[in-house]
Design a protein around this motif. Structure first.
Motif, PDB file in Angstrom:
ATOM      1  N   ASP A 119       3.285   8.220  -7.587  1.00  0.00           N
ATOM      2  CA  ASP A 119       3.324   8.959  -9.416  1.00  0.00           C
ATOM      3  C   ASP A 119       4.701   9.114  -9.564  1.00  0.00           C
ATOM      4  OD1 ASP A 119       0.574   8.980  -9.298  1.00  0.00           O
ATOM      5  OD2 ASP A 119       0.430  11.538  -8.758  1.00  0.00           O
ATOM      6  N   THR A 120       5.403   8.766  -8.519  1.00  0.00           N
ATOM      7  CA  THR A 120       6.941   8.660  -8.968  1.00  0.00           C
ATOM      8  C   THR A 120       7.826   7.033  -9.285  1.00  0.00           C
ATOM      9  OG1 THR A 120       7.678  10.192  -7.045  1.00  0.00           O
ATOM     10  CG2 THR A 120       7.661  11.693  -8.677  1.00  0.00           C
ATOM     11  N   ARG A 157       0.529  -1.160  -0.046  1.00  0.00           N
ATOM     12  CA  ARG A 157       0.329   0.508  -0.262  1.00  0.00           C
ATOM     13  C   ARG A 157       1.097   1.230   0.045  1.00  0.00           C
ATOM     14  NH1 ARG A 157      -2.822  -3.294   3.666  1.00  0.00           N
ATOM     15  NH2 ARG A 157      -5.009  -3.343   2.632  1.00  0.00           N
ATOM     16  N   GLU A 158       0.541   2.466  -0.989  1.00  0.00           N
ATOM     17  CA  GLU A 158       1.414   3.368  -0.874  1.00  0.00           C
ATOM     18  C   GLU A 158       0.372   4.667   0.433  1.00  0.00           C
ATOM     19  OE1 GLU A 158       3.784   5.579   0.044  1.00  0.00           O
ATOM     20  OE2 GLU A 158       4.762   3.837  -1.521  1.00  0.00           O
ATOM     21  N   SER A 216      -7.544   4.365  -2.058  1.00  0.00           N
ATOM     22  CA  SER A 216      -6.592   3.117  -1.351  1.00  0.00           C
ATOM     23  C   SER A 216      -5.365   3.232  -3.528  1.00  0.00           C
ATOM     24  CB  SER A 216      -7.398   2.157  -1.210  1.00  0.00           C
ATOM     25  OG  SER A 216      -7.399   2.271   0.280  1.00  0.00           O
ATOM     26  N   ARG A 217      -4.212   3.230  -2.141  1.00  0.00           N
ATOM     27  CA  ARG A 217      -3.597   2.793  -3.717  1.00  0.00           C
ATOM     28  C   ARG A 217      -2.616   1.651  -3.253  1.00  0.00           C
ATOM     29  NH1 ARG A 217      -3.886   8.760  -3.116  1.00  0.00           N
ATOM     30  NH2 ARG A 217      -4.333   9.448  -4.701  1.00  0.00           N
ATOM     31  N   THR A 226       3.662  15.674  -0.710  1.00  0.00           N
ATOM     32  CA  THR A 226       2.979  15.571  -1.696  1.00  0.00           C
ATOM     33  C   THR A 226       3.047  15.801  -2.918  1.00  0.00           C
ATOM     34  OG1 THR A 226       1.479  16.363  -0.945  1.00  0.00           O
ATOM     35  CG2 THR A 226       1.973  14.309   0.519  1.00  0.00           C
ATOM     36  N   GLY A 227       3.766  17.121  -3.292  1.00  0.00           N
ATOM     37  CA  GLY A 227       3.615  17.767  -4.221  1.00  0.00           C
ATOM     38  C   GLY A 227       2.187  18.147  -4.441  1.00  0.00           C
ATOM     39  N   GLY A 228       1.148  18.895  -2.555  1.00  0.00           N
ATOM     40  CA  GLY A 228       0.562  19.092  -3.198  1.00  0.00           C
ATOM     41  C   GLY A 228      -0.963  18.381  -3.779  1.00  0.00           C
TER      42      GLY A 228
END
Length: 619
Positions: A301-302, A293-294, A585-586, A362-364
């Motif tokens: 994304d990166t 889980r992230e 959830s990712r 988090t890059g907003g």
């Protein structure tokens, strides 16, 4: 106004049920008194109305009844463990064991706000006022050693957990007037308080084997005693602090139950433990783990474009859910004199520059939690309190911080690192509370002592450290020294149990059917009980009164108003500095792992993974 508001909120509850594409759930159709009449045995129970699934249901609606058995799933955890008994206060235990190391009389469906179906018990019986509840055990229920699950085991488990077990079990037992055997396989609990949820809580207590603990110290057990369980999985191999393997019991007694059909499909569920999240992610990339889980969108994304993702050997999924946000952030221990004053807590919230931190970390891309029940119809509504919510809270307004009735929202910065406007407000609040900055730039308390705050964190909290480091610099501008103390999991657990901290990272998940657990989280009785879950130290008659109303409500509008009022009290209490919320959830996982497309309303939540997942070998 309140009528239309309640109608709108009720329609949201109905939408939750329509989204499941199944028959209307009991909460949506019957947020009212249970039908009058004599108690009779039932296959299930719901907090309000009737459970959705009929007695002859094939499987849980989010399970695949044809899922194959076999294979394994390997997940990671940051931290360590030194105990395998999740039912006592001692030690650090893999959290999954609380749900997988024992079974209960009833099992929960996560596609309904709060509904239970027979597991160890074949039936449940309770009167309309739910002043008592009676369960009848299944004749075929067995422990993993082949011995039957008996009423004696049930009674011993309830009394043991309720008296010497983890504090989370004691509140229920304190409200049991009598517990008695009423037949060869029947047990009845009569309650001493008016509390409609107790009948359901009774069905969720873990049932342990009494004979296993004859002559042994249940409270002091750790790695020395492996629980004899009636659950589908038994504890296999383990190495303290490194890994634990749960093996599916091929002789599991309940494999043909409709509640279990299509669940518990893996032959092995394995948990590997790591010192920090970065190491764990690298282990996933290397194929040591098959699921991860992230929680950081920027990382998602990166850092999830490694070769296995590009080749399709690892799959990424973003899954929605419809549960409340809960509260995640930095809790302030109000048992400490510094945090007993709401103005100090408010100042510290103003100093936390969420908009800048969110962009940096988090890059907003992750929104902020706005209240404890945000992301759900149970959340406090913007603006002034109205209708029943106002009625419930008016008598407590004079003893509560500002915003309870007139409305409250978290401070918002301009996104710059300076955060000047909010820091000015923070200085004013601190000055009003008697804290003054001296010539040397140090903030001193009314008794002249320099203000130092210790932030207690568990080892491996790398991302949190980045957040705390930015916050530390902001507090320096207020003359406050923020000291970070990182300790191992065992010490961390011990410090939490003794409430020995100023601030700490806090995460409290909340459900669509809040109930007795709210006393454990924020109740007055739990405020000074060692080992409890009221980490903040909330000690408010108003909070207890709203929990009482939640538990005794018999109408939909009363329940919603009581929960929204509780949300207002907690949010305006300024107990926690909220950070990100996760409305999705990712997850990333090996392509051999599968799950049904029909998600429960709670989404990726307790018991969904690994319970309804399966392994499908590829050629």
């Amino acid at each position: 106004m309140i009528q239309s508001q309640n109608s709108f909120l009720f329609s949201l509850f109905e939408a939750l049920c329509r989204a499941t594409s199944r028959v209307t759930c009991g909460l949506c159709t019957a947020f009212a008194l249970a039908a009058s009449g004599q108690a009779q045995p039932q296959h299930g129970i719901a907090m309000y109305g009737d459970p959705v699934l009929p007695q002859d249901f094939v499987s849980l609606p989010y399970a695949n009844p044809d899922a194959p058995k076999g294979g394994s799933i390997i997940t990671g955890e940051v931290g360590t463990f030194d105990s395998l008994n999740p039912f006592v206060r001692k030690g650090t235990v893999p959290w999954q064991l609380r749900f997988m190391a024992a079974e209960s009389l009833m099992g929960r469906s996560w596609d309904e706000p709060f509904a239970l179906y027979g597991l160890l018990a074949e039936s449940i019986e309770t009167p309309p006022d739910r002043s008592w509840v009676e369960f009848k055990l299944r004749a075929e229920a067995r422990f993993s050693d082949g011995s039957p699950v008996t009423v004696e085991d049930v009674l011993w488990s309830y009394e043991t957990l309720g008296t010497i077990g983890d504090p989370r079990y004691r509140s229920f037992w304190a409200q049991v007037e009598t517990a008695e055997q009423t037949g060869p396989r029947s047990v009845k609990f009569t309650f001493s308080s008016e509390n409609r949820e107790l009948a359901l809580i009774a069905g969720l207590r873990p049932i342990l084997k009494k004979a296993q603990w004859a002559g042994k110290d249940f409270v002091q057990s750790g790695l020395d005693e492996i629980l004899v369980s009636s659950a589908p999985y038994v504890i296999g191999d383990f190495k303290a602090g490194r890994y634990i393997s749960l093996k599916r019991n091929p002789e599991y007694w309940g494999k043909d139950l409709n509640f279990r059909r299509g669940t518990m499909n893996f032959d092995e569920v394995r948990f590997e433990f790591f010192g920090n999240g970065s190491t764990m992610l690298e282990a996933f990339k290397a194929g040591v783990l098959t699921f991860n889980r992230e929680f950081n969108v920027q990382k998602w994304d990166t850092q999830y474009n490694f070769p296995a993702v590009q080749s399709g050997d690892v799959i990424k999924s973003v899954l929605p859910h419809q549960r409340p946000s809960g509260m995640t952030g930095f809790a302030m221990n109000t048992r400490r004199a510094l945090f007993a004053d709401w103005r100090v807590r408010d100042a510290l919230i103003h100093a936390f520059n969420f908009e800048f931190i969110n962009e940096a970390v988090t890059g907003g891309q992750q929104g902020r939690i706005t209240s404890y029940f945000s992301n759900s119809p149970l959340a406090m509504q913007p603006g002034p309190a109205e209708g029943l919510v106002a009625d419930y809270l008016t008598e407590y307004a004079d003893q509560s911080p500002p915003g309870l009735l007139e409305g409250y929202a978290l401070p918002v910065s301009d996104g710059s690192e300076a955060n000047r406007a909010n820091l000015r407000r923070a200085r004013k609040l601190l000055a009003d509370a008697g804290y003054e900055v001296q010539d040397d730039g140090t903030l001193r308390s009314p008794d002249g002592a320099p203000v130092e705050i210790q932030m207690l964190l568990k080892q491996g909290s790398a991302e949190l450290l980045a957040v705390v480091d930015i916050y530390r610099k902001a507090l320096e501008r207020l003359g406050i020294d923020l000291v970070v103390s990182q300790i191992d999991a065992a010490q961390y657990s011990e410090r939490l149990n003794e409430y020995d901290y100023d601030m700490t990272y806090f995460r409290r998940g909340l459900s669509l059917s809040p109930g007795n657990e709210q006393y454990l989280y924020w109740g007055m009785e739990a405020a000074d009980t060692p080992g409890g879950r009221n980490w903040i130290g909330v000690n408010s008659p108003a909070v207890d009164a709203m929990i009482d109303k939640i538990l005794t409500s018999t109408r939909q509008d009363e329940f919603l108003a009581a929960t929204q009022a509780l949300d207002r009290l907690l949010t305006t209490g300024r107990y926690v500095i909220p950070i990100y919320q996760w409305n999705v959830s990712r997850i990333a996982y090996a392509k051999e792992l599968k799950f049904p497309s029909n998600l429960p309303i709670y989404g990726d939540y307790l018991e969904w993974q690994p319970n309804v997942w399966w392994h499908e070998p590829t050629e």
